[in-house]
Design a protein around this motif. Structure first.
Motif: not given
Length: 691
Positions: A487-513
């Motif tokens: 379960a994660s909140l989000e993933d942001v990596r400036p060094r790799d020029k990448r991030y993934w869209e977490p839908s605010n806290s949505g990814t964290l909450r849905q990971s538990f569900v």
């Protein structure tokens, strides 16, 4: 390990593209230092060049010498005030630090003075300025956007109102953030040791800089009654629900751990937070400009604390253990190996000791690092693991075996792990393998089944993909194995020029569900503290907001019942700018940081509201006001489009009366120098925290 993980995730990208409450714990450990942070109630600057002008509406505070901007009498001074409460009588080792953030990098010398006269930000000018006492502290040099600390401990005299004045003795204009406009204004940080037997204060300043800055009691519209600041409950509970004790939560079969990454502890070098390694990483020009092209190594850091004496590493680990216990976690999954060159990896015994010191029931699961070359020996892995042999804080499964949960274990074949486990058994450690595969969502890896006790994976970082956790849990059960869901909140990596869209806290909450729907036996939070990628630990830019949500979902995951909301609390999650906002390409020379795959980028602000009874919640961004009627008690997520040029304000009303309001710590910018794509967060109840 960090280089291994980066390489591993790059490979995954290629594939994909084709107890007690926290307060009770802090109270019981009376020898542990307590840290609280108080935001300014007033701040303003005054100018000798415009002696009758009141700068109550100015966006910044300016401090400058008498010859400022070439004038003969152009001195500028700043004033800031704080209301301190909740510090218990008999507290010892009290330190008080005035923290300010500069909007520019200068070599200015600034002093902090105690102010002895009355003043207000709406009525004070140079002509009616209050008297300034002798300098309490002086510092030279300010870095844009970074916290600068001045030790004003000499002024501490218990609870009450404190006023400080800032003057400059040399250098150009120092321009400081004002709390009225930036949410990053002055704060007063107080550290103390409670006297033996001193109970927790029933009301105290919040220890989270984010939460402190956001809470306000000013109605924004309508003839409503002024509410109080979001209150702590009489017994100091920090959560909107009554979390079961640590021992009660541990009695359930389901477990929740957080993956601990040693390169990013609470403090790396035990230096002043304004000058430490994290400060350097946040500064685009820090670390000798190594990360200038991407705007700095990272975008957040752990909550800060004063420089410690003695065994500061163990003391820091103890704070993080308390933070984890306060959220209901069972322990840390500690990625471990010894290093000849990096002392951060050599602190495993101190982490074990910290867990034992704070609470013997908080356990450490082993995640051993290992050589990946074909035919590599097991010797160093075995010696690293044996450091935990017999330790009371080492985590065991119910059958007494010790789980090994290595990251990306498929870099060695199953037979390699069998041989390792056989050698460990010969040394008195009976282990089983719970591999944290780089990616596993319920298909493949069948060749591992006879070699593992359970399955897990590093996981994904966008909301729609969490459905895979349900599939993985069901498949693990089909194979006769248990599942540890990530379960994660989000993933942001400036060094790799990448991030993934977490839908605010949505990814964290849905990971538990989805983990629960798949019958997961455990959840691993990925990660506790990897500030270069993904973290949930209490931090400067998020405060305790993620951990409070984790506490709610952890309680539900373990007990099978949604906790009853007993106290109103408003939390928010949003970015500081649109994902496609223009940046300065002459400085962020790596190019745009973008979503490589997964859910498309979104530009929304989220209010996560915990309501003890029905009410109307709203998100206000300038003239844009969105409301939602909530017809039953509980938790609700409410979102609105992100509006540049505003600072979001969140409200709860009942019967037309304002009950609670929270202002975001983070203004939404229209344009920027460097992209900052993390979700900032804040809100919650005013209470005493582990840090």
């Amino acid at each position: 390990m960090l280089s291994h993980r980066r390489a591993a995730f790059a490979a995954f990208v290629a594939i994909a593209c084709a107890a007690t409450t926290g307060v009770a714990t802090a109270s019981a450990t009376v020898s542990a230092p307590v840290n609280v942070s108080v935001s300014a109630t007033d701040d303003v600057f005054i100018s000798q060049a415009a002696p009758a002008t009141v700068y109550g509406d100015a966006e910044w505070m300016s401090v400058c010498v008498k010859t400022c901007n070439g004038k003969t009498d152009g001195e500028r001074r700043a004033l800031t005030a704080f209301k301190v409460s909740g510090i218990p009588a008999g507290a010892t080792n009290v330190t008080m630090t005035l923290q300010v953030r500069s909007t520019r990098t200068t070599g200015t010398t600034v002093s902090a003075h105690k102010v002895t006269g009355a003043w207000s930000e709406t009525g004070t000018s140079w002509n009616n300025r209050p008297a300034f006492g002798p300098a309490l502290a002086t510092r030279t040099g300010f870095t844009s956007g970074q916290v600068a600390a001045l030790d004003v401990s000499k002024a501490f005299a218990g609870n009450g109102t404190y006023s400080f004045g800032l003057t400059a003795s040399q250098g150009v204009v120092a321009v400081l953030y004002s709390s009225r406009t930036s949410g990053k204004g002055p704060t007063l940080k107080i550290s103390y040791t409670p006297a033996t037997g001193t109970p927790s204060p029933t009301s105290s300043p919040t220890s989270s800089p984010t939460a402190t800055a956001t809470a306000t009691a000013t109605p924004t519209s309508g003839p409503t009654a002024a509410p109080t600041t979001p209150p702590a409950s009489p017994d100091g509970v920090c959560l909107p629900f009554d979390k079961p004790s640590a021992s009660a939560l541990r009695s359930y079969d389901k477990k929740v751990f957080a993956f601990y990454f040693p390169p990013y502890p609470l403090s790396i070098d035990n230096k002043d937070p304004a000058k430490d390694q994290y400060a350097s990483w946040l500064n685009p020009l820090g670390s000798n400009g190594m990360y200038a092209a991407q705007g700095g190594h990272s975008r957040d850091r752990p909550l800060t604390r004063p420089v410690r004496g003695g065994d500061w590493r163990t003391a820091d680990f103890e704070v993080e253990v308390r933070q984890a216990i306060a959220a209901g976690l069972d322990g840390f999954i500690y990625e471990h190996h010894t290093s000849a060159s990096d002392q951060r990896f050599n602190q495993f015994p101190k982490m074990l000791a910290a867990a034992r010191n704070v609470d013997p029931g908080f356990r450490i699961m082993l995640s051993p690092d290992f050589p990946t070359a074909k035919g590599a020996t097991h010797d160093k892995v075995i010696s690293d693991i044996l450091l935990a042999k017999g330790h009371p804080s080492l985590y065991h499964l119910p059958d007494g075996t010790i789980p090994l949960a290595p990251f990306y274990p498929e870099r060695q074949p199953p037979a390699w792990w069998d041989e390792l486990r056989a050698k460990l058994a010969g040394k008195g450690m009976k282990t089983v393998l719970v591999p944290i595969f780089l990616d596993w969502q319920g298909s493949g890896k069948t060749e591992w089944n006879d070699h593992v006790a359970g399955y897990s994976s590093w996981g994904v970082r966008w909301q729609s993909s969490t459905e895979g956790y349900k599939r993985a849990g069901l498949e693990a059960a089909e194979r006769g194995r248990f599942y540890m869901a990530p379960a994660s909140l989000e993933d942001v990596r400036p060094r790799d020029k990448r991030y993934w869209e977490p839908s605010n806290s949505g990814t964290l909450r849905q990971s538990f569900v989805k983990a629960d729907e798949g019958g997961a036996a455990m959840i691993s939070l990925m990660t506790w503290n990897d500030y270069a990628e993904s973290w949930v630990a209490p931090s400067v830019e998020r405060g305790y907001a993620p951990m409070d949500l984790i506490a709610y979902y952890t309680t539900w995951f373990k007990t099978g019942k949604w906790p009853v909301v007993k106290r109103d609390a408003l939390y928010y999650f949003h970015r500081s700018h649109h994902t496609d906002a223009p940046f300065d390409a002459t400085k962020q020379t790596i190019g745009p940081i973008a979503v490589p795959y997964g859910d498309a980028a979104k530009n929304e602000v989220e209010l996560v509201a915990f309501l003890k009874e029905p009410g109307v919640i709203s998100i206000k961004q300038g003239s844009d006001v969105r409301t939602k009627e909530v017809t039953s008690a509980g938790m609700v997520s409410f979102k609105a489009p992100l509006k540049p040029g505003t600072t979001p304000v969140f409200e709860l009303k009942r019967g037309g009366k304002l009950v609670q309001t929270v202002k975001s710590h983070t203004p939404i910018k229209e344009s920027l120098v460097y992209q900052d794509l993390i979700n900032h967060a804040g809100g919650g109840l005013t209470c005493r925290r582990p840090l």
